[in-house]
Design a protein around this motif. Structure first.
Motif, mmCIF file in Angstrom:
data_model
loop_
_atom_site.group_PDB
_atom_site.id
_atom_site.type_symbol
_atom_site.label_atom_id
_atom_site.label_comp_id
_atom_site.label_asym_id
_atom_site.label_seq_id
_atom_site.Cartn_x
_atom_site.Cartn_y
_atom_site.Cartn_z
ATOM 1 N N ASP A 1 0.799 -1.222 0.000
ATOM 2 C CA ASP A 1 0.000 0.000 0.000
ATOM 3 C C ASP A 1 0.837 1.280 0.000
ATOM 4 O O ASP A 1 0.333 2.358 0.255
ATOM 5 C CB ASP A 1 -0.966 0.014 1.186
ATOM 6 N N ASP A 2 2.113 1.169 -0.344
ATOM 7 C CA ASP A 2 3.000 2.329 -0.353
ATOM 8 C C ASP A 2 3.563 2.524 -1.761
ATOM 9 O O ASP A 2 3.218 1.800 -2.685
ATOM 10 C CB ASP A 2 4.134 2.119 0.657
ATOM 11 N N ALA A 3 4.435 3.502 -1.910
ATOM 12 C CA ALA A 3 5.032 3.819 -3.215
ATOM 13 C C ALA A 3 6.504 4.140 -3.020
ATOM 14 O O ALA A 3 6.957 4.378 -1.901
ATOM 15 C CB ALA A 3 4.310 4.994 -3.849
ATOM 16 N N LEU A 4 7.233 4.165 -4.122
ATOM 17 C CA LEU A 4 8.667 4.425 -4.089
ATOM 18 C C LEU A 4 9.061 5.154 -5.368
ATOM 19 O O LEU A 4 8.491 4.915 -6.429
ATOM 20 C CB LEU A 4 9.428 3.093 -3.993
ATOM 21 N N SER A 5 10.065 6.009 -5.258
ATOM 22 C CA SER A 5 10.621 6.685 -6.435
ATOM 23 C C SER A 5 11.978 6.063 -6.752
ATOM 24 O O SER A 5 12.829 5.946 -5.871
ATOM 25 C CB SER A 5 10.811 8.177 -6.159
ATOM 26 N N PRO A 6 12.193 5.670 -8.002
ATOM 27 C CA PRO A 6 13.509 5.142 -8.377
ATOM 28 C C PRO A 6 14.570 6.229 -8.256
ATOM 29 O O PRO A 6 14.286 7.410 -8.493
ATOM 30 C CB PRO A 6 13.333 4.727 -9.839
ATOM 31 N N LEU A 7 15.781 5.859 -7.907
ATOM 32 C CA LEU A 7 16.869 6.827 -7.801
ATOM 33 C C LEU A 7 17.110 7.548 -9.119
ATOM 34 O O LEU A 7 17.408 8.731 -9.136
ATOM 35 C CB LEU A 7 18.159 6.125 -7.360
ATOM 36 N N ALA A 8 16.970 6.833 -10.232
ATOM 37 C CA ALA A 8 17.240 7.418 -11.545
ATOM 38 C C ALA A 8 16.118 8.307 -12.049
ATOM 39 O O ALA A 8 16.292 9.018 -13.035
ATOM 40 C CB ALA A 8 17.502 6.298 -12.558
ATOM 41 N N ALA A 9 14.968 8.272 -11.373
ATOM 42 C CA ALA A 9 13.831 9.107 -11.769
ATOM 43 C C ALA A 9 13.079 9.523 -10.514
ATOM 44 O O ALA A 9 11.961 9.073 -10.264
ATOM 45 C CB ALA A 9 12.923 8.346 -12.726
ATOM 46 N N PRO A 10 13.683 10.387 -9.710
ATOM 47 C CA PRO A 10 13.062 10.743 -8.423
ATOM 48 C C PRO A 10 11.699 11.420 -8.550
ATOM 49 O O PRO A 10 10.930 11.409 -7.600
ATOM 50 C CB PRO A 10 14.090 11.671 -7.770
ATOM 51 N N GLU A 11 11.387 11.967 -9.725
ATOM 52 C CA GLU A 11 10.077 12.597 -9.907
ATOM 53 C C GLU A 11 8.981 11.571 -10.172
ATOM 54 O O GLU A 11 7.795 11.876 -10.039
ATOM 55 C CB GLU A 11 10.121 13.624 -11.049
ATOM 56 N N ALA A 12 9.352 10.363 -10.528
ATOM 57 C CA ALA A 12 8.375 9.289 -10.769
ATOM 58 C C ALA A 12 8.003 8.639 -9.440
ATOM 59 O O ALA A 12 8.847 8.503 -8.553
ATOM 60 C CB ALA A 12 8.963 8.250 -11.720
ATOM 61 N N ARG A 13 6.763 8.269 -9.317
ATOM 62 C CA ARG A 13 6.304 7.598 -8.087
ATOM 63 C C ARG A 13 5.645 6.285 -8.521
ATOM 64 O O ARG A 13 4.640 6.298 -9.236
ATOM 65 C CB ARG A 13 5.330 8.488 -7.347
ATOM 66 N N VAL A 14 6.204 5.172 -8.072
ATOM 67 C CA VAL A 14 5.706 3.865 -8.458
ATOM 68 C C VAL A 14 4.938 3.266 -7.277
ATOM 69 O O VAL A 14 5.506 3.047 -6.207
ATOM 70 C CB VAL A 14 6.863 2.918 -8.866
#
Length: 158
Positions: free
Chosen positions: A138-151
């Motif tokens: 139920d959470d999300a994470l941003s990849p280091l290479a794309a900190p503006e993206a939220r997965v």
């Protein structure tokens, strides 16, 4: 007994395949498409030439450049590697994590189908990763290479 084990194995294969297909589609679209990585290409089950004797084929690898850059040779690194894991979870956590860390892959994700969570490994050094984060469904994470993206982790699971 034999039938139930076979049924469980078939179910596991089905969910792994469904997760792989779903993840591949999502990574070619939103929420984390290749454009989010600016100047990178998403490869699906294709080799990485990390060492002369090591060419793992991760489920997803985000690499520099475009697909045209790899017509004649496999990439030698990636900014993010993703494995979808159920039956191979221990191997992915230990052996593959060590291989990717030694190749200085900055971020490695395991989509853990068994516990329905994302395991992320960051900060490679020595023979492994210094940071291991567990992100619940139920959470999300941003990849280091794309900190503006939220997965959203739930979007990676079947």
């Amino acid at each position: 007994m034999r039938g139930s084990n076979s049924s469980a194995a078939n179910s596991s294969r089905f969910f792994r395949r469904e997760s792989y297909i779903s993840l591949r589609y999502r990574w070619r679209r939103k929420p984390c498409d290749p454009c989010s990585f600016g100047g990178h290409h998403v490869r699906v089950q294709a080799p990485l030439a990390l060492h002369d004797d090591s060419k793992p084929e991760p489920d997803i690898a985000v690499v520099s450049g475009s697909f045209r850059d790899y017509r004649n040779a496999h990439p030698r690194t990636a900014v993010l590697v993703v494995e979808i894991s159920d039956a191979t979870l221990a191997f992915d956590r230990e052996d593959k994590a060590q291989v990717y860390a030694q190749a200085d892959i900055p971020e490695y994700w395991i989509v853990n189908l068994i516990e329905r969570r994302l395991e992320t490994f960051r900060d490679p050094g020595g023979s492994g990763y210094r940071t291991h984060l567990v992100v619940p469904e139920d959470d999300a994470l941003s990849p280091l290479a794309a900190p503006e993206a939220r997965v959203e982790v739930s979007s990676l699971l079947p």
